[in-house]
Structure formats: C-alpha cells, structure tokens
Scaffold this motif. Sequence first.
Motif, PDB file in Angstrom:
ATOM      1  N   ASN A   1      -5.973  10.964  -5.237  1.00 16.05           N
ATOM      2  CA  ASN A   1      -5.702   9.587  -4.841  1.00 16.05           C
ATOM      3  C   ASN A   1      -6.338   8.661  -5.877  1.00 16.05           C
ATOM      4  O   ASN A   1      -7.505   8.312  -5.756  1.00 16.05           O
ATOM      5  N   PRO A   2      -5.586   8.244  -6.897  1.00 16.29           N
ATOM      6  CA  PRO A   2      -6.159   7.391  -7.931  1.00 16.29           C
ATOM      7  C   PRO A   2      -6.212   5.911  -7.559  1.00 16.29           C
ATOM      8  O   PRO A   2      -6.700   5.090  -8.330  1.00 16.29           O
ATOM      9  N   THR A   3      -5.741   5.570  -6.365  1.00 18.58           N
ATOM     10  CA  THR A   3      -5.709   4.162  -5.958  1.00 18.58           C
ATOM     11  C   THR A   3      -7.085   3.699  -5.492  1.00 18.58           C
ATOM     12  O   THR A   3      -7.992   4.494  -5.307  1.00 18.58           O
ATOM     13  N   LYS A   4      -7.212   2.408  -5.253  1.00 12.54           N
ATOM     14  CA  LYS A   4      -8.480   1.827  -4.790  1.00 12.54           C
ATOM     15  C   LYS A   4      -8.547   1.725  -3.272  1.00 12.54           C
ATOM     16  O   LYS A   4      -9.403   1.021  -2.737  1.00 12.54           O
ATOM     17  N   THR A   5      -7.666   2.421  -2.587  1.00  9.39           N
ATOM     18  CA  THR A   5      -7.639   2.386  -1.133  1.00  9.39           C
ATOM     19  C   THR A   5      -7.584   3.807  -0.578  1.00  9.39           C
ATOM     20  O   THR A   5      -7.082   4.718  -1.225  1.00  9.39           O
ATOM     21  N   THR A   6      -8.134   4.007   0.608  1.00 13.00           N
ATOM     22  CA  THR A   6      -8.092   5.326   1.228  1.00 13.00           C
ATOM     23  C   THR A   6      -6.687   5.605   1.768  1.00 13.00           C
ATOM     24  O   THR A   6      -5.886   4.684   1.943  1.00 13.00           O
TER      25      THR A   6
ATOM     26  N   LYS B   1       0.841  -1.206   0.000  1.00 10.85           N
ATOM     27  CA  LYS B   1       0.000   0.000   0.000  1.00 10.85           C
ATOM     28  C   LYS B   1       0.871   1.248   0.000  1.00 10.85           C
ATOM     29  O   LYS B   1       0.624   2.192  -0.756  1.00 10.85           O
TER      30      LYS B   1
ATOM     31  N   GLN C   1     -10.260   9.910   0.080  1.00 14.57           N
ATOM     32  CA  GLN C   1     -11.085   8.811  -0.405  1.00 14.57           C
ATOM     33  C   GLN C   1     -10.445   8.191  -1.646  1.00 14.57           C
ATOM     34  O   GLN C   1      -9.731   8.855  -2.392  1.00 14.57           O
ATOM     35  N   ALA C   2     -10.707   6.926  -1.860  1.00 10.66           N
ATOM     36  CA  ALA C   2     -10.169   6.206  -3.013  1.00 10.66           C
ATOM     37  C   ALA C   2     -10.706   6.812  -4.308  1.00 10.66           C
ATOM     38  O   ALA C   2     -11.876   7.174  -4.394  1.00 10.66           O
ATOM     39  N   GLN C   3      -9.828   6.949  -5.273  1.00 18.36           N
ATOM     40  CA  GLN C   3     -10.158   7.401  -6.626  1.00 18.36           C
ATOM     41  C   GLN C   3     -10.881   8.747  -6.637  1.00 18.36           C
ATOM     42  O   GLN C   3     -11.831   8.943  -7.394  1.00 18.36           O
ATOM     43  N   GLN C   4     -10.412   9.677  -5.801  1.00 23.79           N
ATOM     44  CA  GLN C   4     -11.001  11.020  -5.755  1.00 23.79           C
ATOM     45  C   GLN C   4      -9.929  12.077  -5.562  1.00 23.79           C
ATOM     46  O   GLN C   4      -8.823  11.786  -5.114  1.00 23.79           O
TER      47      GLN C   4
ATOM     48  N   LYS D   1       1.594   6.816  -6.824  1.00 23.69           N
ATOM     49  CA  LYS D   1       0.368   7.257  -7.489  1.00 23.69           C
ATOM     50  C   LYS D   1      -0.203   8.593  -7.016  1.00 23.69           C
ATOM     51  O   LYS D   1      -0.849   9.285  -7.790  1.00 23.69           O
TER      52      LYS D   1
END
Length: 142
Positions: free
Chosen positions: A54-59, A19, A88-91, A26
């Motif tokens: 945060n383009p990842t799938k995790t906060t 992570k 937040q993920a992907q925001q 990223k």
Amino acid sequence: MSKNLIYIGLAFLAWIGYKKFILSEKIKIGLKNIGFNGGTFLQPIVNVQLEVENPTKTTADLQKISAEILLQNKVVGTIYQDINKTLQAQQKTVISFDVNLNLADAAIILISNKFKNQIIELRGNLVVDFIYFPLNFEIKLP
C-alpha cells in the motif's frame, strides 16, 4: 444549515471516490510463496503467501479472498476466507492462507506427467476496501 449538510455529504462522497480510485491504481499484490505446510498424506495443506503493498498515504482494509489453486488447469484447492486486516499506509503486508488440497486430483495429474514442468496457478480475487483485485499467478515446478 441544510445546504451545509449537503456540501459536507458531497465532500465526503468525493473523498471516498478519490480514495477508491487511488487505491485501485496504486495497490500492488504479489505472490510471495506457495509451499506445503503439513497436513496428512491423504490431506496435504498448502500455504499461500501474498505480499500486498500500500504505497498510498491512507490505510486500507483487506476484507476477503476468493481463489482457486489449479494444477494443469484442474482445480485442486480453493480459498474462501474473510481477512479483516488493515493495510497500513506506505507499507507492505504479508498475508498467509492454508489450503487443503484435493489429493486425488493432484496425484493423478502429477503422476501422469511425472512432475516435469508442472505449473501451479492461483486464480481469484482479493478484496481491499470493496475493490476487487484480480489474482493471476503461476509458479513452474522444476
């Protein structure tokens, strides 16, 4: 039983390491705006806005910022602030900071150079999930 606990612990450490690696590669930080935000004539306040993507799938947790505002390579303001905000993920998230300027230093620099082609710099670090991201931004005044 104890072997299972060791494997679970190793898997957890591997996931945290992964992570951190993904976040460090990223996360994108941009300077959205620097502008005056009130205060008094003798103690102006500058508002600094950063956009963190945060383009990842995790906060991820924004933890703190430590930065300086420079004018002609002279520090005219500092930011040391705990943030405690979740990305937040992907925001994208916009974070704002108010900075009290040292008017005496800023005025001397601005008056001596007549405002032309002045460069305002933001230098420091933003901490996200215990990862230090450098902040190196410049804005040229018209």
